[in-house]
Design a protein around this motif. Sequence first.
Motif, PDB file in Angstrom:
ATOM      1  N   PRO A 146       0.794  -1.238   0.000  1.00 17.93           N
ATOM      2  CA  PRO A 146       0.000   0.000   0.000  1.00 17.93           C
ATOM      3  C   PRO A 146       0.820   1.278   0.000  1.00 17.93           C
ATOM      4  CG  PRO A 146      -0.163  -1.118   2.133  1.00 17.93           C
ATOM      5  CD  PRO A 146       0.513  -2.067   1.195  1.00 17.93           C
ATOM      6  N   LEU A 147       2.053   1.248   0.513  1.00 24.56           N
ATOM      7  CA  LEU A 147       2.834   2.487   0.548  1.00 24.56           C
ATOM      8  C   LEU A 147       3.146   3.006  -0.859  1.00 24.56           C
ATOM      9  CD1 LEU A 147       5.633   3.440   3.006  1.00 24.56           C
ATOM     10  CD2 LEU A 147       5.903   3.924   0.601  1.00 24.56           C
ATOM     11  N   PRO A 148       3.775   2.216  -1.747  1.00 20.64           N
ATOM     12  CA  PRO A 148       4.076   2.769  -3.085  1.00 20.64           C
ATOM     13  C   PRO A 148       2.850   3.031  -3.928  1.00 20.64           C
ATOM     14  CG  PRO A 148       4.772   0.470  -2.928  1.00 20.64           C
ATOM     15  CD  PRO A 148       4.393   0.892  -1.550  1.00 20.64           C
ATOM     16  N   ILE A 149       1.796   2.229  -3.770  1.00 21.17           N
ATOM     17  CA  ILE A 149       0.612   2.500  -4.583  1.00 21.17           C
ATOM     18  C   ILE A 149      -0.026   3.808  -4.141  1.00 21.17           C
ATOM     19  CG2 ILE A 149      -1.177   1.307  -3.247  1.00 21.17           C
ATOM     20  CD1 ILE A 149      -0.750   1.141  -7.042  1.00 21.17           C
ATOM     21  N   THR A 150       0.023   4.112  -2.841  1.00 21.30           N
ATOM     22  CA  THR A 150      -0.498   5.396  -2.357  1.00 21.30           C
ATOM     23  C   THR A 150       0.311   6.551  -2.911  1.00 21.30           C
ATOM     24  OG1 THR A 150      -1.305   4.382  -0.310  1.00 21.30           O
ATOM     25  CG2 THR A 150      -0.998   6.766  -0.303  1.00 21.30           C
ATOM     26  N   VAL A 151       1.626   6.417  -2.882  1.00 19.42           N
ATOM     27  CA  VAL A 151       2.505   7.497  -3.329  1.00 19.42           C
ATOM     28  C   VAL A 151       2.338   7.759  -4.821  1.00 19.42           C
ATOM     29  CG1 VAL A 151       4.917   8.179  -3.637  1.00 19.42           C
ATOM     30  CG2 VAL A 151       4.187   7.110  -1.493  1.00 19.42           C
ATOM     31  N   ILE A 152       2.373   6.718  -5.631  1.00 22.41           N
ATOM     32  CA  ILE A 152       2.316   6.918  -7.080  1.00 22.41           C
ATOM     33  C   ILE A 152       0.916   7.360  -7.513  1.00 22.41           C
ATOM     34  CG2 ILE A 152       1.675   4.614  -7.947  1.00 22.41           C
ATOM     35  CD1 ILE A 152       4.657   6.690  -9.194  1.00 22.41           C
ATOM     36  N   CYS A 153      -0.110   6.881  -6.818  1.00 23.20           N
ATOM     37  CA  CYS A 153      -1.471   7.326  -7.138  1.00 23.20           C
ATOM     38  C   CYS A 153      -1.666   8.787  -6.753  1.00 23.20           C
ATOM     39  CB  CYS A 153      -2.495   6.446  -6.425  1.00 23.20           C
ATOM     40  SG  CYS A 153      -2.722   4.811  -7.180  1.00 23.20           S
ATOM     41  N   ASP A 154      -1.103   9.204  -5.634  1.00 24.13           N
ATOM     42  CA  ASP A 154      -1.163  10.620  -5.257  1.00 24.13           C
ATOM     43  C   ASP A 154      -0.445  11.471  -6.304  1.00 24.13           C
ATOM     44  OD1 ASP A 154      -2.604  10.150  -2.974  1.00 24.13           O
ATOM     45  OD2 ASP A 154      -0.895  10.305  -1.604  1.00 24.13           O
ATOM     46  N   LEU A 155       0.701  10.991  -6.779  1.00 19.74           N
ATOM     47  CA  LEU A 155       1.477  11.744  -7.764  1.00 19.74           C
ATOM     48  C   LEU A 155       0.681  11.930  -9.050  1.00 19.74           C
ATOM     49  CD1 LEU A 155       4.360  12.947  -8.308  1.00 19.74           C
ATOM     50  CD2 LEU A 155       4.941  10.735  -9.312  1.00 19.74           C
ATOM     51  N   LEU A 156       0.016  10.861  -9.500  1.00 16.35           N
ATOM     52  CA  LEU A 156      -0.744  10.920 -10.747  1.00 16.35           C
ATOM     53  C   LEU A 156      -2.133  11.520 -10.561  1.00 16.35           C
ATOM     54  CD1 LEU A 156       0.103   7.538 -12.490  1.00 16.35           C
ATOM     55  CD2 LEU A 156       0.478   9.802 -13.445  1.00 16.35           C
ATOM     56  N   GLY A 157      -2.658  11.440  -9.338  1.00 13.34           N
ATOM     57  CA  GLY A 157      -3.998  11.938  -9.085  1.00 13.34           C
ATOM     58  C   GLY A 157      -5.077  10.892  -9.250  1.00 13.34           C
ATOM     59  N   VAL A 158      -4.774   9.636  -8.882  1.00 12.07           N
ATOM     60  CA  VAL A 158      -5.749   8.546  -8.972  1.00 12.07           C
ATOM     61  C   VAL A 158      -6.647   8.579  -7.737  1.00 12.07           C
ATOM     62  CG1 VAL A 158      -6.053   6.043  -9.081  1.00 12.07           C
ATOM     63  CG2 VAL A 158      -4.151   7.131 -10.300  1.00 12.07           C
ATOM     64  N   PRO A 159      -7.969   8.563  -7.914  1.00 10.97           N
ATOM     65  CA  PRO A 159      -8.878   8.619  -6.767  1.00 10.97           C
ATOM     66  C   PRO A 159      -8.670   7.455  -5.798  1.00 10.97           C
ATOM     67  CG  PRO A 159     -10.064   9.029  -8.821  1.00 10.97           C
ATOM     68  CD  PRO A 159      -8.690   8.574  -9.201  1.00 10.97           C
ATOM     69  N   GLN A 160      -8.892   7.719  -4.535  1.00  3.99           N
ATOM     70  CA  GLN A 160      -8.681   6.734  -3.477  1.00  3.99           C
ATOM     71  C   GLN A 160      -9.469   5.449  -3.728  1.00  3.99           C
ATOM     72  OE1 GLN A 160      -6.640   7.325  -0.687  1.00  3.99           O
ATOM     73  NE2 GLN A 160      -6.923   5.189  -0.128  1.00  3.99           N
ATOM     74  N   GLU A 161     -10.716   5.596  -4.191  1.00  8.49           N
ATOM     75  CA  GLU A 161     -11.589   4.424  -4.310  1.00  8.49           C
ATOM     76  C   GLU A 161     -11.157   3.458  -5.410  1.00  8.49           C
ATOM     77  OE1 GLU A 161     -13.576   7.923  -6.477  1.00  8.49           O
ATOM     78  OE2 GLU A 161     -12.479   7.577  -4.601  1.00  8.49           O
ATOM     79  N   ASP A 162     -10.265   3.876  -6.311  1.00  7.21           N
ATOM     80  CA  ASP A 162      -9.842   3.014  -7.418  1.00  7.21           C
ATOM     81  C   ASP A 162      -8.558   2.247  -7.128  1.00  7.21           C
ATOM     82  OD1 ASP A 162     -11.943   3.792  -9.088  1.00  7.21           O
ATOM     83  OD2 ASP A 162     -10.851   5.564  -9.758  1.00  7.21           O
ATOM     84  N   ARG A 163      -7.917   2.482  -5.995  1.00  5.58           N
ATOM     85  CA  ARG A 163      -6.553   1.985  -5.811  1.00  5.58           C
ATOM     86  C   ARG A 163      -6.475   0.493  -5.521  1.00  5.58           C
ATOM     87  NH1 ARG A 163      -3.850   7.253  -2.738  1.00  5.58           N
ATOM     88  NH2 ARG A 163      -4.570   8.737  -4.329  1.00  5.58           N
ATOM     89  N   LEU A 164      -7.419  -0.053  -4.780  1.00  2.00           N
ATOM     90  CA  LEU A 164      -7.374  -1.486  -4.491  1.00  2.00           C
ATOM     91  C   LEU A 164      -7.581  -2.296  -5.757  1.00  2.00           C
ATOM     92  CD1 LEU A 164      -9.253  -1.768  -1.074  1.00  2.00           C
ATOM     93  CD2 LEU A 164      -6.804  -2.008  -1.511  1.00  2.00           C
ATOM     94  N   ASP A 165      -8.476  -1.839  -6.630  1.00  2.00           N
ATOM     95  CA  ASP A 165      -8.682  -2.537  -7.898  1.00  2.00           C
ATOM     96  C   ASP A 165      -7.391  -2.555  -8.704  1.00  2.00           C
ATOM     97  OD1 ASP A 165     -11.310  -3.114  -7.438  1.00  2.00           O
ATOM     98  OD2 ASP A 165     -12.087  -1.370  -8.516  1.00  2.00           O
ATOM     99  N   PHE A 166      -6.698  -1.438  -8.739  1.00  2.00           N
ATOM    100  CA  PHE A 166      -5.487  -1.380  -9.536  1.00  2.00           C
ATOM    101  C   PHE A 166      -4.440  -2.344  -9.008  1.00  2.00           C
ATOM    102  CE2 PHE A 166      -1.362   0.082 -10.853  1.00  2.00           C
ATOM    103  CZ  PHE A 166      -1.562   0.252 -12.218  1.00  2.00           C
ATOM    104  N   ARG A 167      -4.326  -2.486  -7.699  1.00  2.00           N
ATOM    105  CA  ARG A 167      -3.366  -3.433  -7.134  1.00  2.00           C
ATOM    106  C   ARG A 167      -3.673  -4.848  -7.602  1.00  2.00           C
ATOM    107  NH1 ARG A 167      -3.198  -2.853  -0.852  1.00  2.00           N
ATOM    108  NH2 ARG A 167      -2.076  -4.806  -1.126  1.00  2.00           N
ATOM    109  N   ALA A 168      -4.931  -5.228  -7.611  1.00  2.00           N
ATOM    110  CA  ALA A 168      -5.309  -6.582  -8.036  1.00  2.00           C
ATOM    111  C   ALA A 168      -4.992  -6.796  -9.515  1.00  2.00           C
ATOM    112  CB  ALA A 168      -6.795  -6.821  -7.773  1.00  2.00           C
ATOM    113  N   TRP A 169      -5.260  -5.792 -10.349  1.00  2.00           N
ATOM    114  CA  TRP A 169      -4.972  -5.922 -11.785  1.00  2.00           C
ATOM    115  C   TRP A 169      -3.469  -6.037 -12.020  1.00  2.00           C
ATOM    116  CZ3 TRP A 169      -8.240  -0.932 -12.763  1.00  2.00           C
ATOM    117  CH2 TRP A 169      -9.588  -1.216 -12.534  1.00  2.00           C
ATOM    118  N   THR A 170      -2.706  -5.235 -11.306  1.00  2.00           N
ATOM    119  CA  THR A 170      -1.257  -5.268 -11.463  1.00  2.00           C
ATOM    120  C   THR A 170      -0.708  -6.626 -11.059  1.00  2.00           C
ATOM    121  OG1 THR A 170      -1.116  -2.892 -11.028  1.00  2.00           O
ATOM    122  CG2 THR A 170       0.897  -4.159 -10.775  1.00  2.00           C
ATOM    123  N   ASP A 171      -1.188  -7.161  -9.956  1.00  2.00           N
ATOM    124  CA  ASP A 171      -0.736  -8.481  -9.513  1.00  2.00           C
ATOM    125  C   ASP A 171      -1.021  -9.546 -10.569  1.00  2.00           C
ATOM    126  OD1 ASP A 171       0.171  -7.400  -7.153  1.00  2.00           O
ATOM    127  OD2 ASP A 171      -1.555  -8.024  -5.964  1.00  2.00           O
TER     128      ASP A 171
END
Length: 407
Positions: A146-171
Motif C-alpha cells: 500500500p505504501l508505493p501505490i499510495t505514493v504513485i497514485c497521489d502523484l498521478l492523481g488517482v482517486p482513493q476508491e480506485d486503488r485497491l482494484d489497480f493493485r489486483a490488476w497489477t498483480d
Amino acid sequence: MQNTALTGASAPLDVTALITDPYGTYARLREAAPVHRITGPDGRPAWLVTRYDDVRAALADPRLSLDKRNAAPGGYSGFSLPPALDANLLNMDPPDHTRVRRLVAKAFTPGRVDKLREPVREVAGQLLDAVEAEGRADLVAAYAAPLPITVICDLLGVPQEDRLDFRAWTDALIAPDPGRPHLMKEAVGNMMRFFTGLIASKRADPRDDLLSDLIAVRDGEGDGTADRLSEDELSSLAFLILFAGYENTVQLIGNAVLALLDHPELMRGLRADPGGLGAAVEEINRWDGPAPLAIRRFPLEDLEIGGVTVPAGETVLLSLASANRDPHHFAEPERLDPNRARTGQLGLGHGIHYCLGAPLARMETETALAALLERLPGLTLDVPREELEWRPSMRARGLISLPVRWG
C-alpha cells in the motif's frame, strides 16, 4: 514447467530453478558460458546474457531495440496489451523514447523526489499506526504494497476508491496464473477502461497532479509540436508510471526487509544509525533486486554478444540479477555489504533506459525501512524462513507475503 535447452551448459535448465534458486542457477550459467539459448518466459526461444560486462554493454547498445516491431516473425510473443497501453517507454527507441521520456523526467528528478519524502513518511506512519498494536502482520499486504501505490497514485492523481482494484490488476500481470489465463485478459480490459475514464475525468476537471500536466501537454500546452504526446502515448505513459512505480517498489521494500531480517547485525546497525540506509538500499538492490531481467531487446542486425552471434530480431534477455553477482566485477558478490564501493550495480538498469523512477523507488524504500526500524522493535519472521513464497516469475523477484512479528 518446460525444460530449457542451453547452449554451452552441461544439462538442460528447468525454468523453475530461476525462481526457486535464481542466484545459484545464474552462477552455474555464468560460469558455463556468457550467453545461453533458452526458452523465454513467453515460451519462445531467447538468448540469455549472464555476465556483467556483456549485460552492461548491451543495456546501452543502440543496436538492441525495445520496439517489438523489430522482433523476428514467429519469435517474441510476450503478453499483448492494447495500443493505448502499449505505446510506452518500454516499447520505444529514440527519437520517440527521447521525446516521451523528456516530458515526464522532470517529475522524477532528485529534487522533486526529495519534496515527496515527508508525505511518504506520513503514509508510512499511518500504515504502521494501523498494525503496530497487533504485534504481527503480513508486511507485504499491510505495508510494502500500500505504501508505493499510495505514493504513485497521489502523484498521478488517482482517486482513493480506485486503488485497491489497480493493485489486483497489477498483480494479475506481474505473476499470471497459468491455470486461469482469463484473469490477465480481464485485468488488461479493466486497466484500459480505468485509464480511459481517468484521463477523461482529468481532462474535464484538471487538478494539481502529474496526469493533469501530461494531459495539458497532449492537448497543446507544451513547448511545441516536438513535445506533444499522442493519445495512446498519454494513456500508455500513465499506465507505465503507475504499473512500474508500484511493482518495482513493493518488491524492493519486501526484499529489503527480508535482507535485514536475514542480517540482524545490519539491522541493529541501521537502527542505531539510519544515515546508512541509502547505502544499504543500493547494496540490497544489487544483492536481491526486484528486476532479475531487463526488458527484452531485439537486435537490429546480427550482433555479437559475449562471443556469440545473435541473429537480427531474436529475443535477448539481459540478466541484471546474474550481472550483479558476477565475481569478475564484484568482490565476494554473495555477501551483502553496504560498505562496498559503489561499483556500478545494474539493478535499475543502465543507459538511456535506466529506470525513470529510480530516485523515487530508493527514497520510498529508505523511508519505509527507517519507519519500520523506529517503530517496530524486535522485528522478526513469524514463519520459518523456508516457508516464505516468491512470486512465480522470472521477471519479478518479490515475496508473495512476509509474515512478521515484533514486540
